[in-house]
Design a protein around this motif. Structure first.
Motif, PDB file in Angstrom:
ATOM      1  N   CYS A  26       0.679  -0.934   0.172  1.00 25.53           N
ATOM      2  CA  CYS A  26      -0.507   0.034   0.290  1.00 25.53           C
ATOM      3  C   CYS A  26       0.940   1.250   0.514  1.00 25.53           C
ATOM      4  N   VAL A  27       0.259   2.188  -0.472  1.00 22.18           N
ATOM      5  CA  VAL A  27       1.207   3.791  -0.690  1.00 22.18           C
ATOM      6  C   VAL A  27       1.316   4.211   0.813  1.00 22.18           C
ATOM      7  N   ASP A  28       1.205   3.631   1.951  1.00 21.24           N
ATOM      8  CA  ASP A  28       2.057   4.140   3.293  1.00 21.24           C
ATOM      9  C   ASP A  28       3.128   3.437   3.463  1.00 21.24           C
ATOM     10  N   GLU A  29       3.183   2.624   2.982  1.00 18.24           N
ATOM     11  CA  GLU A  29       4.307   1.327   2.980  1.00 18.24           C
ATOM     12  C   GLU A  29       5.358   1.452   2.051  1.00 18.24           C
ATOM     13  N   CYS A  30       5.148   2.448   1.011  1.00 20.61           N
ATOM     14  CA  CYS A  30       5.723   2.655  -0.172  1.00 20.61           C
ATOM     15  C   CYS A  30       5.816   3.790  -1.056  1.00 20.61           C
ATOM     16  N   PRO A  31       7.308   4.151  -1.592  1.00 15.25           N
ATOM     17  CA  PRO A  31       6.902   5.709  -2.318  1.00 15.25           C
ATOM     18  C   PRO A  31       5.405   5.438  -2.913  1.00 15.25           C
ATOM     19  N   SER A  32       4.520   6.138  -3.696  1.00 14.59           N
ATOM     20  CA  SER A  32       3.830   6.130  -4.833  1.00 14.59           C
ATOM     21  C   SER A  32       4.327   6.098  -5.701  1.00 14.59           C
ATOM     22  N   LYS A  33       3.215   5.061  -6.675  1.00 14.34           N
ATOM     23  CA  LYS A  33       2.933   4.749  -8.243  1.00 14.34           C
ATOM     24  C   LYS A  33       3.689   6.568  -8.867  1.00 14.34           C
ATOM     25  N   PRO A  34       4.471   6.171 -10.001  1.00 13.46           N
ATOM     26  CA  PRO A  34       4.872   5.336 -10.966  1.00 13.46           C
ATOM     27  C   PRO A  34       6.050   4.627 -10.922  1.00 13.46           C
ATOM     28  N   ASP A  35       6.247   5.037  -8.845  1.00 15.01           N
ATOM     29  CA  ASP A  35       7.915   4.310  -8.125  1.00 15.01           C
ATOM     30  C   ASP A  35       8.007   3.421  -8.443  1.00 15.01           C
ATOM     31  N   PRO A  36       9.011   2.168  -8.849  1.00  6.93           N
ATOM     32  CA  PRO A  36       8.801   0.696  -8.514  1.00  6.93           C
ATOM     33  C   PRO A  36       8.907  -0.520  -7.424  1.00  6.93           C
ATOM     34  N   THR A  37       9.096   0.507  -6.413  1.00  8.08           N
ATOM     35  CA  THR A  37       9.212  -0.324  -4.901  1.00  8.08           C
ATOM     36  C   THR A  37       8.108  -1.370  -5.092  1.00  8.08           C
ATOM     37  N   MET A  38       7.442  -0.937  -4.018  1.00  7.29           N
ATOM     38  CA  MET A  38       5.770  -2.053  -4.128  1.00  7.29           C
ATOM     39  C   MET A  38       6.275  -3.279  -5.011  1.00  7.29           C
ATOM     40  N   LEU A  39       6.319  -3.123  -6.468  1.00  3.72           N
ATOM     41  CA  LEU A  39       6.387  -4.450  -7.608  1.00  3.72           C
ATOM     42  C   LEU A  39       7.940  -5.319  -7.385  1.00  3.72           C
ATOM     43  N   LYS A  40       8.890  -4.631  -7.134  1.00  5.77           N
ATOM     44  CA  LYS A  40       9.976  -5.280  -6.800  1.00  5.77           C
ATOM     45  C   LYS A  40       9.761  -5.997  -4.794  1.00  5.77           C
ATOM     46  N   GLU A  41       9.594  -4.972  -3.741  1.00  5.15           N
ATOM     47  CA  GLU A  41       9.556  -5.524  -2.684  1.00  5.15           C
ATOM     48  C   GLU A  41       8.661  -6.859  -2.887  1.00  5.15           C
ATOM     49  N   ILE A  42       7.223  -6.526  -3.140  1.00  4.49           N
ATOM     50  CA  ILE A  42       6.625  -8.091  -3.853  1.00  4.49           C
ATOM     51  C   ILE A  42       7.395  -9.712  -5.000  1.00  4.49           C
ATOM     52  N   ILE A  43       8.042  -9.096  -5.599  1.00  5.51           N
ATOM     53  CA  ILE A  43       8.403  -9.727  -6.153  1.00  5.51           C
ATOM     54  C   ILE A  43       9.809 -10.236  -5.649  1.00  5.51           C
ATOM     55  N   THR A  44      10.331  -9.826  -4.768  1.00  6.24           N
ATOM     56  CA  THR A  44      11.397 -10.271  -3.726  1.00  6.24           C
ATOM     57  C   THR A  44      10.933 -11.068  -2.134  1.00  6.24           C
ATOM     58  N   GLU A  45       9.748 -10.617  -1.843  1.00  5.14           N
ATOM     59  CA  GLU A  45       8.684 -11.381  -1.237  1.00  5.14           C
ATOM     60  C   GLU A  45       8.680 -12.513  -1.557  1.00  5.14           C
TER      61      GLU A  45
END
Length: 219
Positions: free
Chosen positions: A134-153
């Protein structure tokens, strides 16, 4: 061999039919604060961003205190108008089908953690998603951090991950993360805006998306 192990969904405008509610709540906040009026198309363009990024995109010259106030009014309006979350037709069955096909499923959303957890519980879809961001855990889209963290996890790879979303913010996030991407046109952004991001596929609804996934999995 099917091309994807992990499928990541946006939530608002992709699985849940919430674009009109979000737009209405923001327009109401704009009127309450007597800010310069904006078109619905302009307002809907910020759907998918974090709230801070959304309000500053709408009014880049507004003082921080007023931006914060706009965000607070929006949140209050959105909560007050909410009834039971409305999924798009076939969304629940589609998610359950993918789960039964042993896909890893996740959500990357501009919603807050409390907001996403609430709708996942109300729609009874929480058990089908292995992880969410969610956005209160990662930088807002379109920053790729959300996807990168999910993929790694989940021990996946970007090459075998598919991102599905209804906005250019979703698709550009996918591009920055190096994943495949599908734009769905029943949400916040027009087909023209989605096509401009050169996704792997454009779909008009979830039924068409399911047919496409089945087709490419047989190739």
């Amino acid at each position: 061999m099917r091309p994807y192990d992990l499928i990541i969904f946006d939530w608002d405008g992709t699985l849940m039919d919430s674009t009109p509610s979000i737009t209405q709540a923001m327009q109401q906040a704009i009127q309450q604060l007597q800010l310069p009026p904006l078109s619905d198309d302009t307002v809907s363009h910020i759907i998918g961003l974090g709230l801070n990024e959304a309000v500053s995109t709408l009014y880049p010259s507004l003082p921080p205190a007023r931006l914060q106030q706009l965000g607070q009014y929006y949140q209050r309006n959105f909560i007050q108008q909410q009834t039971r979350p409305q999924l798009f037709p076939g969304a629940a069955d589609f998610i359950k089908h993918l789960f039964e096909q042993d896909y890893l499923l996740a959500v990357a959303t501009g919603k807050s953690r409390s907001g996403l957890d609430s709708v996942l519980t109300q729609t009874q879809l929480a058990p089908y998603f292995t992880t969410t961001r969610c956005v209160d855990e990662c930088p807002s889209k379109p920053d790729p951090t959300m996807l990168k963290e999910i993929i790694t996890e989940l021990g996946a790879t970007a090459e075998r991950t598919l991102m599905i979303g209804d906005t250019s913010h979703d698709l550009m996030m996918a591009r920055h993360a190096g994943t495949s991407m599908v734009g769905i046109t029943h949400g916040a952004h027009s087909e023209e805006k989605l096509v401009a991001c050169t996704p792997d596929y454009i779909t008009h609804d979830l039924k068409q998306l399911q047919t496409w996934l089945q087709k490419i999995s047989l190739c």
